[in-house]
Design a protein around this motif. Structure first.
Motif, short mmCIF file in Angstrom:
data_model
loop_
_atom_site.label_atom_id
_atom_site.label_comp_id
_atom_site.label_asym_id
_atom_site.label_seq_id
_atom_site.Cartn_x
_atom_site.Cartn_y
_atom_site.Cartn_z
N VAL A 110 34.91 73.31 43.69
CA VAL A 110 34.51 71.91 43.45
C VAL A 110 34.17 71.70 42.04
O VAL A 110 33.65 72.65 41.41
CB VAL A 110 33.24 71.32 44.32
N PRO A 164 31.69 65.61 40.47
CA PRO A 164 32.39 66.02 42.08
C PRO A 164 32.68 64.57 42.67
O PRO A 164 31.87 63.75 42.49
CB PRO A 164 30.99 66.48 42.65
N TRP A 188 31.97 70.56 39.73
CA TRP A 188 30.47 69.98 39.76
C TRP A 188 30.07 69.27 38.94
O TRP A 188 29.09 68.75 38.73
CB TRP A 188 29.60 71.43 40.02
N ASP A 189 30.94 69.10 37.48
CA ASP A 189 30.68 68.14 36.46
C ASP A 189 31.23 66.77 36.55
O ASP A 189 30.63 65.93 36.42
CB ASP A 189 31.46 68.78 35.07
N PRO A 247 32.93 75.93 47.84
CA PRO A 247 31.96 75.51 46.61
C PRO A 247 32.60 75.90 45.28
O PRO A 247 32.37 75.01 44.32
CB PRO A 247 30.63 76.17 46.83
N VAL A 296 29.56 72.82 51.83
CA VAL A 296 30.32 71.75 51.07
C VAL A 296 31.73 71.21 52.06
O VAL A 296 32.15 72.16 52.25
CB VAL A 296 30.86 72.15 49.58
#
Length: 154
Positions: A15, A20, A17-18, A12, A2
């Motif tokens: 981040v 990004p 992730w919901d 990672p 990443v």
């Protein structure tokens, strides 16, 4: 791996992730990288490029539109040889050393060939017949509608 948009590696876990934003995902070089050992980038507005692949068995399939929009090259080494044919042995050796290093390198070919990608689903054969092929990307229908609208034909 990443990365942020500047190419700095990120953890990672840091981040969201919901949601990004501002990140790049990059698979490191190696034998399982889906782009193979080399990528051939060329100017185009679609971010499409040619690339090698570790999945050489795909070339034996009759239907091969399995890529994510880019074009797999069956004999990438031969294409590279063609592109680099004007280089002297020292330059070619340097390129081979870079490839063997396992790291990512960008090598520009000055005044390289122009690349034109086309998408044909119909063609005229030598005997004057029209031959149609599948349209896996669904591009024919909008073109046919535009043609009918422009000509008034149905």
């Amino acid at each position: 791996m990443v990365l942020d948009t500047e190419g700095t590696q990120l953890d990672p876990a840091s981040v969201d992730w919901d949601n990004p934003r501002g990140i790049l995902l990059r698979e490191p070089p190696g034998p399982n990288n889906p782009l193979g050992r080399m990528v051939f980038r060329f100017d185009n507005p679609f971010a499409v490029f040619l690339h090698d692949t570790p999945s050489q068995a795909l070339f034996a399939r009759a239907v091969r539109n399995v890529s994510s929009g880019c074009v797999r090259v069956e004999q990438a080494d031969e294409l590279a040889d063609y592109l680099f044919h004007t280089l002297d042995n020292h330059q070619r050796d340097r390129i081979q050393q870079r490839m063997d290093s396992g790291k990512t390198h960008e090598i520009r070919v000055e005044n390289g060939p122009q690349v034109l990608l086309t998408y044909w689903t119909a063609e005229g054969t030598a005997d004057g017949r029209l031959r149609f092929t599948p349209d896996p990307y669904g591009l024919d229908a909008p073109l046919i509608r535009a043609y009918h609208q422009a000509t008034g034909l149905q």
